[in-house]
Design an enzyme around this catalytic site. Sequence first.
Site, PDB file in Angstrom:
ATOM      1  N   TYR A  27       0.777  -1.004   0.020  1.00 33.40           N
ATOM      2  CA  TYR A  27      -0.084  -0.026   0.057  1.00 33.40           C
ATOM      3  C   TYR A  27       0.835   1.303   0.075  1.00 33.40           C
ATOM      4  O   TYR A  27       0.707   2.164  -0.722  1.00 33.40           O
ATOM      5  CB  TYR A  27      -1.050   0.055   1.019  1.00 33.40           C
ATOM      6  CG  TYR A  27      -1.430   1.351   1.712  1.00 33.40           C
ATOM      7  CD1 TYR A  27      -2.492   1.906   0.610  1.00 33.40           C
ATOM      8  CD2 TYR A  27      -1.083   1.909   2.791  1.00 33.40           C
ATOM      9  CE1 TYR A  27      -3.124   3.229   1.327  1.00 33.40           C
ATOM     10  CE2 TYR A  27      -1.327   3.169   2.923  1.00 33.40           C
ATOM     11  CZ  TYR A  27      -2.569   3.859   2.136  1.00 33.40           C
ATOM     12  OH  TYR A  27      -3.227   4.989   2.680  1.00 33.40           O
ATOM     13  N   SER A 109      -2.781  13.783   7.531  1.00 35.94           N
ATOM     14  CA  SER A 109      -3.785  13.352   6.517  1.00 35.94           C
ATOM     15  C   SER A 109      -5.330  13.245   6.950  1.00 35.94           C
ATOM     16  O   SER A 109      -5.592  12.984   8.291  1.00 35.94           O
ATOM     17  CB  SER A 109      -3.589  11.930   5.903  1.00 35.94           C
ATOM     18  OG  SER A 109      -4.585  11.663   5.098  1.00 35.94           O
ATOM     19  N   GLN A 130      -4.051  18.185   6.385  1.00 37.44           N
ATOM     20  CA  GLN A 130      -4.438  17.846   4.973  1.00 37.44           C
ATOM     21  C   GLN A 130      -5.975  17.604   4.719  1.00 37.44           C
ATOM     22  O   GLN A 130      -6.405  16.815   5.542  1.00 37.44           O
ATOM     23  CB  GLN A 130      -3.587  16.992   4.240  1.00 37.44           C
ATOM     24  CG  GLN A 130      -3.814  16.597   2.812  1.00 37.44           C
ATOM     25  CD  GLN A 130      -4.872  15.439   2.751  1.00 37.44           C
ATOM     26  OE1 GLN A 130      -5.014  14.654   3.720  1.00 37.44           O
ATOM     27  NE2 GLN A 130      -5.768  15.496   1.665  1.00 37.44           N
ATOM     28  N   TYR A 132      -9.012  16.499   2.389  1.00 40.52           N
ATOM     29  CA  TYR A 132      -9.861  16.025   0.883  1.00 40.52           C
ATOM     30  C   TYR A 132     -11.271  16.834   1.193  1.00 40.52           C
ATOM     31  O   TYR A 132     -11.906  16.687   2.011  1.00 40.52           O
ATOM     32  CB  TYR A 132      -9.866  14.645   0.909  1.00 40.52           C
ATOM     33  CG  TYR A 132      -8.714  13.822   0.433  1.00 40.52           C
ATOM     34  CD1 TYR A 132      -8.225  14.100  -0.631  1.00 40.52           C
ATOM     35  CD2 TYR A 132      -8.157  12.985   1.395  1.00 40.52           C
ATOM     36  CE1 TYR A 132      -6.979  13.472  -0.793  1.00 40.52           C
ATOM     37  CE2 TYR A 132      -7.377  12.027   1.030  1.00 40.52           C
ATOM     38  CZ  TYR A 132      -6.146  12.187   0.098  1.00 40.52           C
ATOM     39  OH  TYR A 132      -5.325  11.634  -0.350  1.00 40.52           O
ATOM     40  N   THR A 158      -5.884  19.091  -1.022  1.00 39.63           N
ATOM     41  CA  THR A 158      -5.439  18.062  -2.054  1.00 39.63           C
ATOM     42  C   THR A 158      -6.497  18.124  -3.199  1.00 39.63           C
ATOM     43  O   THR A 158      -7.587  17.752  -2.957  1.00 39.63           O
ATOM     44  CB  THR A 158      -5.145  16.642  -1.477  1.00 39.63           C
ATOM     45  OG1 THR A 158      -4.113  16.833  -0.347  1.00 39.63           O
ATOM     46  CG2 THR A 158      -4.799  15.610  -2.490  1.00 39.63           C
ATOM     47  N   ARG A 167      -4.903   0.959  -8.211  1.00 40.59           N
ATOM     48  CA  ARG A 167      -3.700   0.672  -7.631  1.00 40.59           C
ATOM     49  C   ARG A 167      -3.674  -1.029  -7.476  1.00 40.59           C
ATOM     50  O   ARG A 167      -4.321  -1.568  -6.657  1.00 40.59           O
ATOM     51  CB  ARG A 167      -3.468   0.938  -6.111  1.00 40.59           C
ATOM     52  CG  ARG A 167      -3.613   2.750  -6.198  1.00 40.59           C
ATOM     53  CD  ARG A 167      -2.855   3.324  -5.323  1.00 40.59           C
ATOM     54  NE  ARG A 167      -3.408   4.932  -5.387  1.00 40.59           N
ATOM     55  CZ  ARG A 167      -3.861   5.733  -4.459  1.00 40.59           C
ATOM     56  NH1 ARG A 167      -4.005   4.935  -3.183  1.00 40.59           N
ATOM     57  NH2 ARG A 167      -4.278   6.738  -4.619  1.00 40.59           N
ATOM     58  N   LYS A 256      -2.422  21.085  -3.120  1.00 39.24           N
ATOM     59  CA  LYS A 256      -1.438  19.984  -3.477  1.00 39.24           C
ATOM     60  C   LYS A 256      -2.099  19.131  -4.509  1.00 39.24           C
ATOM     61  O   LYS A 256      -3.388  18.603  -4.307  1.00 39.24           O
ATOM     62  CB  LYS A 256      -1.188  19.272  -2.097  1.00 39.24           C
ATOM     63  CG  LYS A 256      -0.714  17.934  -2.358  1.00 39.24           C
ATOM     64  CD  LYS A 256      -0.244  17.173  -0.874  1.00 39.24           C
ATOM     65  CE  LYS A 256       0.585  15.935  -1.113  1.00 39.24           C
ATOM     66  NZ  LYS A 256      -0.550  14.724  -1.514  1.00 39.24           N
ATOM     67  N   ARG A 283       0.509   7.489  -7.655  1.00 37.33           N
ATOM     68  CA  ARG A 283      -0.522   6.687  -7.211  1.00 37.33           C
ATOM     69  C   ARG A 283      -2.002   7.157  -8.118  1.00 37.33           C
ATOM     70  O   ARG A 283      -2.810   6.583  -7.813  1.00 37.33           O
ATOM     71  CB  ARG A 283      -0.720   7.088  -5.844  1.00 37.33           C
ATOM     72  CG  ARG A 283       0.258   6.522  -4.745  1.00 37.33           C
ATOM     73  CD  ARG A 283       0.633   7.281  -3.718  1.00 37.33           C
ATOM     74  NE  ARG A 283      -0.445   6.498  -2.743  1.00 37.33           N
ATOM     75  CZ  ARG A 283      -0.335   5.168  -1.942  1.00 37.33           C
ATOM     76  NH1 ARG A 283       0.959   4.455  -2.441  1.00 37.33           N
ATOM     77  NH2 ARG A 283      -1.243   4.319  -1.487  1.00 37.33           N
TER      78      ARG A 283
HETATM   79  C1  FNR Z   1      -0.297   9.348  -0.055  1.00 39.19           C
HETATM   80  N1  FNR Z   1      -0.378  10.670  -0.377  1.00 39.19           N
HETATM   81  C2  FNR Z   1      -1.414  11.343   0.044  1.00 39.19           C
HETATM   82  N2  FNR Z   1      -1.833  12.607  -0.185  1.00 39.19           N
HETATM   83  C3  FNR Z   1      -2.581  13.458   0.408  1.00 39.19           C
HETATM   84  O1  FNR Z   1      -2.866  14.442  -0.012  1.00 39.19           O
HETATM   85  N3  FNR Z   1      -3.505  12.754   1.339  1.00 39.19           N
HETATM   86  C4  FNR Z   1      -3.355  11.589   1.821  1.00 39.19           C
HETATM   87  O2  FNR Z   1      -4.031  10.828   2.564  1.00 39.19           O
HETATM   88  C5  FNR Z   1      -2.320  10.746   1.085  1.00 39.19           C
HETATM   89  N4  FNR Z   1      -2.194   9.338   1.406  1.00 39.19           N
HETATM   90  C6  FNR Z   1      -0.793   8.701   0.950  1.00 39.19           C
HETATM   91  C7  FNR Z   1      -0.759   7.272   1.249  1.00 39.19           C
HETATM   92  C8  FNR Z   1       0.295   6.706   0.892  1.00 39.19           C
HETATM   93  C9  FNR Z   1       0.676   5.160   1.208  1.00 39.19           C
HETATM   94  C10 FNR Z   1       1.194   7.457  -0.006  1.00 39.19           C
HETATM   95  C11 FNR Z   1       2.541   6.746  -0.512  1.00 39.19           C
HETATM   96  C12 FNR Z   1       1.053   8.565  -0.520  1.00 39.19           C
HETATM   97  C13 FNR Z   1       0.578  11.522  -1.187  1.00 39.19           C
HETATM   98  C14 FNR Z   1       1.321  12.139  -0.612  1.00 39.19           C
HETATM   99  O3  FNR Z   1       1.056  12.986   0.231  1.00 39.19           O
HETATM  100  C15 FNR Z   1       2.788  12.566  -1.232  1.00 39.19           C
HETATM  101  O4  FNR Z   1       2.211  13.361  -2.421  1.00 39.19           O
HETATM  102  C16 FNR Z   1       3.418  11.451  -2.055  1.00 39.19           C
HETATM  103  O5  FNR Z   1       3.944  10.318  -1.192  1.00 39.19           O
HETATM  104  C17 FNR Z   1       4.983  11.952  -2.372  1.00 39.19           C
HETATM  105  O6  FNR Z   1       5.775  11.111  -3.304  1.00 39.19           O
HETATM  106  P1  FNR Z   1       6.739  10.114  -2.344  1.00 39.19           P
HETATM  107  O7  FNR Z   1       7.856  11.140  -1.396  1.00 39.19           O
HETATM  108  O8  FNR Z   1       6.108   9.152  -1.986  1.00 39.19           O
HETATM  109  O9  FNR Z   1       7.523   9.638  -3.552  1.00 39.19           O
END
Ligand code: FNR
Length: 383
Positions: A27, A109, A130, A132, A158, A167, A256, A283
């Site tokens: 995940y 988050s 953060q 949503y 976001t 995914r 974001k 993602r």
């Molecule tokens: C995220 N990301 C994310 N972003 C956000 O705005 N709210 C969220 O709840 C989440 N949840 C989340 C879960 C997981 C497991 C990952 C890996 C990522 C995105 C996160 O904030 C960020 O944009 C990325 O993780 C940046 O990339 P790197 O540093 O993981 O390569």
Amino acid sequence: MPLAYPATAADWRHLARQRLPRFLFDYIDGGASAEHTLAANVQDFAALQLRQRVMLDVSQVDSRCQLAGQDCAMPLALAPVGLAGMMARRGEAQAARAAAAAGVPFTLSTVGICPIDEVRAAAGTPPWFQLYMLRDRGAVQALLHKAWAAGCRTLVFTVDLPTTGPRQRDLRNGMAHSGPRAGLLRASQILARPGWVRRVALAGKPLTFGNLTEQVPGGHDLGAFKAWVDAQFDASVTWRDIAWLRQQWQGRLLIKGVLDAEDARAAVASGADGLIVSNHGGRQLDSVPSTVRALPAIVQAVGRQTELLLDGGVRSGVDMFKALALGAHGVLIGRPWVWALAGGGEAGVGSLLALWQREFTVAMMLAGVTRVQDIRQQQLAAL
Ligand code: FNR
């Protein structure tokens, strides 16, 4: 051989893999579809080269800066990651404590496990929050109210998740399914990690979305929470909704999930205080450009006076330096802090941040820069 001294994000990833049930590791680790963008985020950082400069006085190098008006020890913040509290006991509280000790912001988050008050109390300082956008605007107002009351003054809104990206690893591991078959599959992966059961599943309760307990009807089961949140993601949101959000939030607003110059201009026009250039860590939509590749056009579109942060693929203090050389004011990191949290808890996150602080400072010295605001494109080597 056990890894006694993890030194890199990759080392922490290795430890996280050993300690987490498979569906949780994947995940964090996985991305959307064929994971092209996930890979490109990292590879495009690696492909950038720096100029080495010598015989400049770098005896006094200062990595401090401001992000969203907040003093930081270096230009880095921890990105919001949903379910981080599944990776270590009361995970967000541990990570926020490590971030506060390292002098960098932590972003909580909407779908974190620990509630905002717990995170604030643990860290001794309020996190960034953060959001949503949820269909239930009353629930959004209640969340913002709670965040403000906890002392949060920076909201990260976001915008790149009108729906969850496909995914494939989550499908394969039963993470994205409900029902007995998926439950059995996850149970078999959990049984293979008894240490995680002890540390997190038993000692880390409650494992629910801590910020949404008042909003979600029907008990304390994470599945019920997930179903509620999935049904609540509002795909009808447009820039016009920012005006409403602005009325609800008196603090700073960072948007974001911007990856396109046209959207960046619209975000600034909508009244955002800053942007986070992001593809959600690869993602969401696969085959969009890496954030490194997208950044220069966005810098050109909105100018350096707009606060621009970037995330996606930052894996070292050197990558931080590269992002700044391309025009970002700072970076956020997602997976690296969660790997360190899973692999070593608060101490793991603290160790990773200390190593990156050192690496970033060394990069400044060897590139001949003494102040963060002097990091410029001229420090990149022409390819
Ligand atoms: C995220 N990301 C994310 N972003 C956000 O705005 N709210 C969220 O709840 C989440 N949840 C989340 C879960 C997981 C497991 C990952 C890996 C990522 C995105 C996160 O904030 C960020 O944009 C990325 O993780 C940046 O990339 P790197 O540093 O993981 O390569």
